[in-house]
Design a protein around this motif. Structure first.
Motif, short mmCIF file in Angstrom:
data_model
loop_
_atom_site.label_atom_id
_atom_site.label_comp_id
_atom_site.label_asym_id
_atom_site.label_seq_id
_atom_site.Cartn_x
_atom_site.Cartn_y
_atom_site.Cartn_z
N VAL A 27 0.83 -1.20 0.00
CA VAL A 27 0.00 0.00 0.00
C VAL A 27 0.86 1.26 0.00
N ASP A 28 0.56 2.16 -0.92
CA ASP A 28 1.11 3.51 -0.89
C ASP A 28 0.00 4.43 -0.40
N ALA A 29 0.29 5.20 0.66
CA ALA A 29 -0.70 6.12 1.22
C ALA A 29 -0.36 7.56 0.85
N VAL A 30 -1.36 8.30 0.39
CA VAL A 30 -1.22 9.73 0.13
C VAL A 30 -2.36 10.44 0.83
N TYR A 31 -2.22 11.77 0.98
CA TYR A 31 -3.14 12.50 1.86
C TYR A 31 -3.85 13.67 1.20
N ASP A 32 -3.74 13.80 -0.12
CA ASP A 32 -4.53 14.82 -0.82
C ASP A 32 -4.76 14.36 -2.25
N GLY A 33 -5.73 15.01 -2.91
CA GLY A 33 -6.12 14.58 -4.24
C GLY A 33 -5.08 14.78 -5.31
N GLU A 34 -4.28 15.82 -5.19
CA GLU A 34 -3.26 16.07 -6.20
C GLU A 34 -2.22 14.96 -6.21
N ASP A 35 -1.77 14.55 -5.02
CA ASP A 35 -0.81 13.44 -4.95
C ASP A 35 -1.46 12.13 -5.39
N ALA A 36 -2.74 11.96 -5.08
CA ALA A 36 -3.44 10.75 -5.51
C ALA A 36 -3.42 10.64 -7.03
N TYR A 37 -3.67 11.74 -7.69
CA TYR A 37 -3.67 11.75 -9.16
C TYR A 37 -2.28 11.43 -9.70
N ASP A 38 -1.25 12.10 -9.17
CA ASP A 38 0.11 11.89 -9.66
C ASP A 38 0.56 10.45 -9.44
N TYR A 39 0.30 9.91 -8.26
CA TYR A 39 0.70 8.53 -7.97
C TYR A 39 -0.05 7.54 -8.85
N ALA A 40 -1.34 7.77 -9.04
CA ALA A 40 -2.16 6.83 -9.80
C ALA A 40 -1.66 6.69 -11.23
N LEU A 41 -1.14 7.77 -11.80
CA LEU A 41 -0.67 7.74 -13.18
C LEU A 41 0.66 7.03 -13.34
N THR A 42 1.46 6.99 -12.28
CA THR A 42 2.83 6.49 -12.43
C THR A 42 3.15 5.26 -11.58
N TYR A 45 -0.55 0.53 -10.15
CA TYR A 45 -1.37 -0.07 -9.09
C TYR A 45 -2.38 -1.05 -9.64
N ASP A 46 -2.72 -2.05 -8.80
CA ASP A 46 -3.78 -2.99 -9.15
C ASP A 46 -5.15 -2.43 -8.78
N GLY A 47 -5.19 -1.54 -7.79
CA GLY A 47 -6.45 -0.93 -7.38
C GLY A 47 -6.18 0.39 -6.67
N ILE A 48 -7.18 1.29 -6.71
CA ILE A 48 -7.08 2.61 -6.10
C ILE A 48 -8.26 2.82 -5.18
N ILE A 49 -7.99 3.30 -3.96
CA ILE A 49 -9.04 3.61 -2.99
C ILE A 49 -8.97 5.10 -2.70
N LEU A 50 -10.06 5.82 -2.99
CA LEU A 50 -10.05 7.27 -2.88
C LEU A 50 -11.13 7.76 -1.92
N ASP A 51 -10.75 8.62 -1.00
CA ASP A 51 -11.74 9.39 -0.25
C ASP A 51 -12.21 10.52 -1.16
N ILE A 52 -13.48 10.89 -1.06
CA ILE A 52 -13.97 11.98 -1.91
C ILE A 52 -13.55 13.35 -1.36
N MET A 53 -13.74 13.56 -0.07
CA MET A 53 -13.45 14.87 0.51
C MET A 53 -11.98 14.96 0.89
N MET A 54 -11.17 15.47 -0.04
CA MET A 54 -9.74 15.62 0.20
C MET A 54 -9.29 17.03 -0.16
N PRO A 55 -8.21 17.52 0.47
CA PRO A 55 -7.68 18.83 0.10
C PRO A 55 -7.02 18.80 -1.27
N ARG A 56 -6.90 19.99 -1.87
CA ARG A 56 -6.24 20.24 -3.14
C ARG A 56 -7.02 19.72 -4.35
N ARG A 57 -7.71 18.59 -4.20
CA ARG A 57 -8.47 18.03 -5.31
C ARG A 57 -9.37 16.94 -4.76
N ASP A 58 -10.69 17.02 -5.04
CA ASP A 58 -11.56 16.00 -4.45
C ASP A 58 -11.50 14.71 -5.26
#
Length: 224
Positions: A27-42, A45-58
């Motif tokens: 598991v790679d853990a990130v804490y805002d939407g912008e990092d979630a987007y960057d990590y997801a692209l590079t 991953y086999d799967g992505i789990i996203l909270d909706i209410m996050m800083p910088r990007r929902d």
């Protein structure tokens, strides 16, 4: 299986990561939407789990942007919002499933298993570049007839370099991607392990080199 988990509530994130790790997920853990987007692209991953209410990007915006960029990795949305409109919007943007908070960990694990069974994209067990092959399952790096089981940190660093061989990764990028946000390591650790990997490639007589560009970063290259 490798998961990306984006959640801005750090105590909850740490608890969920501990449980997922116990169940043999990487598991790679990130804490805002912008990092979630960057990590997801590079991150491959086999799967992505996203909270909706996050800083910088929902989370819904992240889902929409990932799908527009061709990312087909299965995505599970987590949120405190339980209104049907939010569920519909998230699914319409490309999410595969939706789980409201507070959730039971048993149900989260079951939904993750279900999501991964339905994934449409095949993620290979091998990463290759030049004469190098990295086995994702065993952690071994091979070149010709030579093969080494890499120590954990060398493996994570090499995985990032091979998965992103078309671009330069800064020391800061490598620190976060290979060590994680909560690691006690610093930039000196990146330099040290780059040195270890260079020696490893030399010992294997590989034609691949780890090149650096001042103030930009590192990437793999095959000298002409």
């Amino acid at each position: 299986m490798k998961l990306l988990y984006a959640e801005d509530e750090r105590p909850l994130s740490e608890a969920v990561v501990d449980i997922l790790t116990y169940h043999k997920y990487i598991v790679d853990a990130v804490y805002d939407g912008e990092d979630a987007y960057d990590y997801a692209l590079t991150g491959g991953y086999d799967g992505i789990i996203l909270d909706i209410m996050m800083p910088r990007r929902d989370g819904i915006d992240v889902v929409s942007a990932l799908r527009k960029n061709g990312c087909k990795t299965p995505i599970l949305l987590l949120t405190a919002k339980t209104q049907i409109e939010d569920r519909i919007r998230g699914l319409d943007m490309g999410a595969d499933d939706y789980l409201p908070k507070p959730f039971d960990m048993g149900e989260l694990l079951a939904r993750i298993r279900s999501m991964l069974r339905r994934r449409e994209v095949f993620h290979p067990d091998l990463l290759s570049f030049g004469d190098l092959t990295l086995n994702i399952q065993s952690g071994s790096l091979s070149c010709g007839d030579m093969e080494f089981i890499l120590p954990k940190q060398e493996y994570r660093l090499m995985e990032q370099l091979m998965a992103n061989h078309k671009i330069f990764l800064s020391s800061e990028d490598l620190l976060v991607k290979a060590w994680g946000y909560n690691a006690k390591a610093d930039i000196n650790s990146v330099w040290l392990y780059i040195s270890y990997l260079r020696k490893r490639l030399a010992a294997m007589n590989s034609g691949v080199e780890i090149v650096s560009k001042r103030n930009i970063g590192y990437r793999l290259e095959i000298p002409i």
